[in-house]
Design a protein around this motif. Structure first.
Motif, PDB file in Angstrom:
ATOM      1  N   GLY A  83       0.783  -1.230   0.000  1.00 22.51           N
ATOM      2  CA  GLY A  83       0.000   0.000   0.000  1.00 22.51           C
ATOM      3  C   GLY A  83       0.811   1.274   0.000  1.00 22.51           C
ATOM      4  O   GLY A  83       0.259   2.366   0.146  1.00 22.51           O
ATOM      5  N   ILE A  84       2.113   1.161  -0.190  1.00 23.68           N
ATOM      6  CA  ILE A  84       2.984   2.340  -0.183  1.00 23.68           C
ATOM      7  C   ILE A  84       2.923   3.060  -1.523  1.00 23.68           C
ATOM      8  O   ILE A  84       2.974   4.288  -1.578  1.00 23.68           O
ATOM      9  N   LEU A  85       2.824   2.286  -2.603  1.00 27.37           N
ATOM     10  CA  LEU A  85       2.724   2.859  -3.939  1.00 27.37           C
ATOM     11  C   LEU A  85       1.353   2.566  -4.525  1.00 27.37           C
ATOM     12  O   LEU A  85       0.749   1.539  -4.228  1.00 27.37           O
ATOM     13  N   ASP A  86       0.898   3.473  -5.349  1.00 27.47           N
ATOM     14  CA  ASP A  86      -0.320   3.270  -6.126  1.00 27.47           C
ATOM     15  C   ASP A  86       0.081   2.979  -7.560  1.00 27.47           C
ATOM     16  O   ASP A  86       1.041   3.571  -8.077  1.00 27.47           O
ATOM     17  N   ARG A  87      -0.657   2.079  -8.190  1.00 26.66           N
ATOM     18  CA  ARG A  87      -0.438   1.763  -9.599  1.00 26.66           C
ATOM     19  C   ARG A  87      -1.772   1.929 -10.319  1.00 26.66           C
ATOM     20  O   ARG A  87      -2.802   1.519  -9.820  1.00 26.66           O
ATOM     21  N   ARG A  88      -1.685   2.556 -11.490  1.00 26.63           N
ATOM     22  CA  ARG A  88      -2.886   2.696 -12.311  1.00 26.63           C
ATOM     23  C   ARG A  88      -2.485   2.535 -13.768  1.00 26.63           C
ATOM     24  O   ARG A  88      -1.347   2.789 -14.152  1.00 26.63           O
ATOM     25  N   THR A  89      -3.441   2.126 -14.557  1.00 29.54           N
ATOM     26  CA  THR A  89      -3.211   1.964 -15.990  1.00 29.54           C
ATOM     27  C   THR A  89      -3.209   3.330 -16.649  1.00 29.54           C
ATOM     28  O   THR A  89      -4.048   4.176 -16.353  1.00 29.54           O
ATOM     29  N   ASP A  90      -2.249   3.534 -17.551  1.00 25.89           N
ATOM     30  CA  ASP A  90      -2.174   4.770 -18.318  1.00 25.89           C
ATOM     31  C   ASP A  90      -3.354   4.813 -19.287  1.00 25.89           C
ATOM     32  O   ASP A  90      -3.540   3.893 -20.086  1.00 25.89           O
ATOM     33  N   GLU A  91      -4.164   5.846 -19.198  1.00 27.81           N
ATOM     34  CA  GLU A  91      -5.350   5.961 -20.058  1.00 27.81           C
ATOM     35  C   GLU A  91      -4.973   6.106 -21.536  1.00 27.81           C
ATOM     36  O   GLU A  91      -5.734   5.706 -22.411  1.00 27.81           O
ATOM     37  N   ASP A  92      -3.796   6.672 -21.827  1.00 30.89           N
ATOM     38  CA  ASP A  92      -3.367   6.858 -23.215  1.00 30.89           C
ATOM     39  C   ASP A  92      -2.778   5.585 -23.827  1.00 30.89           C
ATOM     40  O   ASP A  92      -2.783   5.422 -25.045  1.00 30.89           O
ATOM     41  N   ASP A  93      -2.238   4.730 -22.982  1.00 30.53           N
ATOM     42  CA  ASP A  93      -1.646   3.478 -23.454  1.00 30.53           C
ATOM     43  C   ASP A  93      -1.881   2.442 -22.363  1.00 30.53           C
ATOM     44  O   ASP A  93      -1.131   2.374 -21.393  1.00 30.53           O
ATOM     45  N   ARG A  94      -2.886   1.647 -22.514  1.00 32.74           N
ATOM     46  CA  ARG A  94      -3.332   0.732 -21.462  1.00 32.74           C
ATOM     47  C   ARG A  94      -2.296  -0.353 -21.136  1.00 32.74           C
ATOM     48  O   ARG A  94      -2.440  -1.055 -20.146  1.00 32.74           O
ATOM     49  N   ARG A  95      -1.250  -0.453 -21.945  1.00 31.48           N
ATOM     50  CA  ARG A  95      -0.185  -1.421 -21.648  1.00 31.48           C
ATOM     51  C   ARG A  95       0.772  -0.891 -20.579  1.00 31.48           C
ATOM     52  O   ARG A  95       1.523  -1.659 -19.994  1.00 31.48           O
ATOM     53  N   ARG A  96       0.738   0.411 -20.348  1.00 29.33           N
ATOM     54  CA  ARG A  96       1.672   1.044 -19.403  1.00 29.33           C
ATOM     55  C   ARG A  96       1.008   1.240 -18.039  1.00 29.33           C
ATOM     56  O   ARG A  96      -0.178   1.530 -17.948  1.00 29.33           O
ATOM     57  N   THR A  97       1.835   1.116 -17.012  1.00 22.55           N
ATOM     58  CA  THR A  97       1.388   1.342 -15.641  1.00 22.55           C
ATOM     59  C   THR A  97       2.056   2.607 -15.120  1.00 22.55           C
ATOM     60  O   THR A  97       3.272   2.772 -15.257  1.00 22.55           O
ATOM     61  N   ILE A  98       1.247   3.476 -14.534  1.00 21.95           N
ATOM     62  CA  ILE A  98       1.755   4.703 -13.920  1.00 21.95           C
ATOM     63  C   ILE A  98       1.872   4.446 -12.418  1.00 21.95           C
ATOM     64  O   ILE A  98       0.934   3.954 -11.786  1.00 21.95           O
ATOM     65  N   VAL A  99       3.012   4.789 -11.866  1.00 23.63           N
ATOM     66  CA  VAL A  99       3.304   4.531 -10.461  1.00 23.63           C
ATOM     67  C   VAL A  99       3.402   5.855  -9.719  1.00 23.63           C
ATOM     68  O   VAL A  99       3.993   6.821 -10.220  1.00 23.63           O
ATOM     69  N   SER A 100       2.825   5.902  -8.515  1.00 28.43           N
ATOM     70  CA  SER A 100       2.927   7.086  -7.663  1.00 28.43           C
ATOM     71  C   SER A 100       2.964   6.640  -6.209  1.00 28.43           C
ATOM     72  O   SER A 100       2.658   5.487  -5.885  1.00 28.43           O
ATOM     73  N   ILE A 101       3.336   7.550  -5.338  1.00 26.83           N
ATOM     74  CA  ILE A 101       3.332   7.273  -3.905  1.00 26.83           C
ATOM     75  C   ILE A 101       1.902   7.404  -3.406  1.00 26.83           C
ATOM     76  O   ILE A 101       1.209   8.372  -3.733  1.00 26.83           O
ATOM     77  N   ALA A 102       1.472   6.446  -2.603  1.00 27.01           N
ATOM     78  CA  ALA A 102       0.133   6.499  -2.023  1.00 27.01           C
ATOM     79  C   ALA A 102       0.041   7.720  -1.109  1.00 27.01           C
ATOM     80  O   ALA A 102       0.944   7.952  -0.291  1.00 27.01           O
ATOM     81  N   PRO A 103      -0.994   8.520  -1.262  1.00 28.36           N
ATOM     82  CA  PRO A 103      -1.123   9.748  -0.463  1.00 28.36           C
ATOM     83  C   PRO A 103      -0.973   9.524   1.050  1.00 28.36           C
ATOM     84  O   PRO A 103      -0.394  10.359   1.741  1.00 28.36           O
ATOM     85  N   ALA A 104      -1.453   8.398   1.549  1.00 28.96           N
ATOM     86  CA  ALA A 104      -1.370   8.133   2.989  1.00 28.96           C
ATOM     87  C   ALA A 104       0.077   8.013   3.479  1.00 28.96           C
ATOM     88  O   ALA A 104       0.353   8.270   4.656  1.00 28.96           O
ATOM     89  N   HIS A 105       1.001   7.633   2.586  1.00 33.11           N
ATOM     90  CA  HIS A 105       2.397   7.422   2.988  1.00 33.11           C
ATOM     91  C   HIS A 105       3.329   8.553   2.557  1.00 33.11           C
ATOM     92  O   HIS A 105       4.493   8.562   2.929  1.00 33.11           O
ATOM     93  N   GLU A 106       2.801   9.488   1.791  1.00 33.51           N
ATOM     94  CA  GLU A 106       3.660  10.570   1.301  1.00 33.51           C
ATOM     95  C   GLU A 106       4.305  11.381   2.427  1.00 33.51           C
ATOM     96  O   GLU A 106       5.502  11.673   2.362  1.00 33.51           O
ATOM     97  N   PRO A 107       3.584  11.757   3.495  1.00 35.25           N
ATOM     98  CA  PRO A 107       4.246  12.530   4.571  1.00 35.25           C
ATOM     99  C   PRO A 107       5.423  11.791   5.208  1.00 35.25           C
ATOM    100  O   PRO A 107       6.476  12.389   5.450  1.00 35.25           O
ATOM    101  N   ALA A 108       5.289  10.486   5.467  1.00 35.88           N
ATOM    102  CA  ALA A 108       6.378   9.730   6.082  1.00 35.88           C
ATOM    103  C   ALA A 108       7.570   9.608   5.132  1.00 35.88           C
ATOM    104  O   ALA A 108       8.725   9.693   5.560  1.00 35.88           O
ATOM    105  N   ILE A 109       7.297   9.437   3.845  1.00 39.18           N
ATOM    106  CA  ILE A 109       8.385   9.348   2.868  1.00 39.18           C
ATOM    107  C   ILE A 109       9.086  10.694   2.753  1.00 39.18           C
ATOM    108  O   ILE A 109      10.317  10.766   2.686  1.00 39.18           O
ATOM    109  N   LYS A 110       8.314  11.778   2.761  1.00 34.85           N
ATOM    110  CA  LYS A 110       8.931  13.111   2.741  1.00 34.85           C
ATOM    111  C   LYS A 110       9.807  13.314   3.971  1.00 34.85           C
ATOM    112  O   LYS A 110      10.889  13.899   3.884  1.00 34.85           O
TER     113      LYS A 110
END
Length: 148
Positions: A83-110
């Motif tokens: 649950g540290i990272l979020d993954r979502r499918t890229d709407e422009d190219d469904r073969r690609r996955t976009i990765v981001s930090i889960a908002p709940a963990h962003e303060p601790a990572i910062k």
């Protein structure tokens, strides 16, 4: 008066300094908000790219981290399951996955990255832009030399 170091004195000073620097960095430890996860310093670079540059694809992260996409995929899979990272499918190219930090963990990572940011700021701020470039380039050259 010459305040410079000859090469051998510089090597000696750095060989004595680097273990202390690494030891102090390791002592910073993982913040309480992330302590229950299996995180290691190798995750810092991945988190730093996502914090500084925003969400990106697996291939973009692999290129920046200088590892294979398979290695990044394994890290992202592990961090995603926790649950540290979020993954979502890229709407422009469904073969690609976009990765981001889960908002709940962003303060601790910062917080985790912030300790190093502040230390580097204090070390680099007194230098000129050219001196900072030389310092960074020197560390990069050292890293490359370690790889042979």
């Amino acid at each position: 008066m010459d305040d410079g170091l000859d090469v051998e004195s510089g090597i000696r000073a750095l060989l004595l300094l680097m273990p202390r620097v690494v030891g102090r960095a390791k002592k910073l430890g993982v913040p309480d908000g992330l302590a229950s996860f299996s995180l290691a310093p190798r995750h810092l670079s991945l988190f730093a790219y996502l914090l500084f540059d925003g969400p990106m694809t697996v291939n973009e992260l692999a290129a920046r981290l200088e590892v294979t996409p398979a290695t990044v995929s394994l890290m992202i899979g592990e961090l995603g399951r926790q649950g540290i990272l979020d993954r979502r499918t890229d709407e422009d190219d469904r073969r690609r996955t976009i990765v981001s930090i889960a908002p709940a963990h962003e303060p601790a990572i910062k917080e985790w990255l912030g300790r190093g940011v502040e230390a580097w700021r204090r070390a680099l701020d007194p230098l000129t832009a050219e001196q900072r470039r030389l310092f960074v380039d020197t560390l990069l050259a050292y890293e490359r030399a370690l790889d042979g």
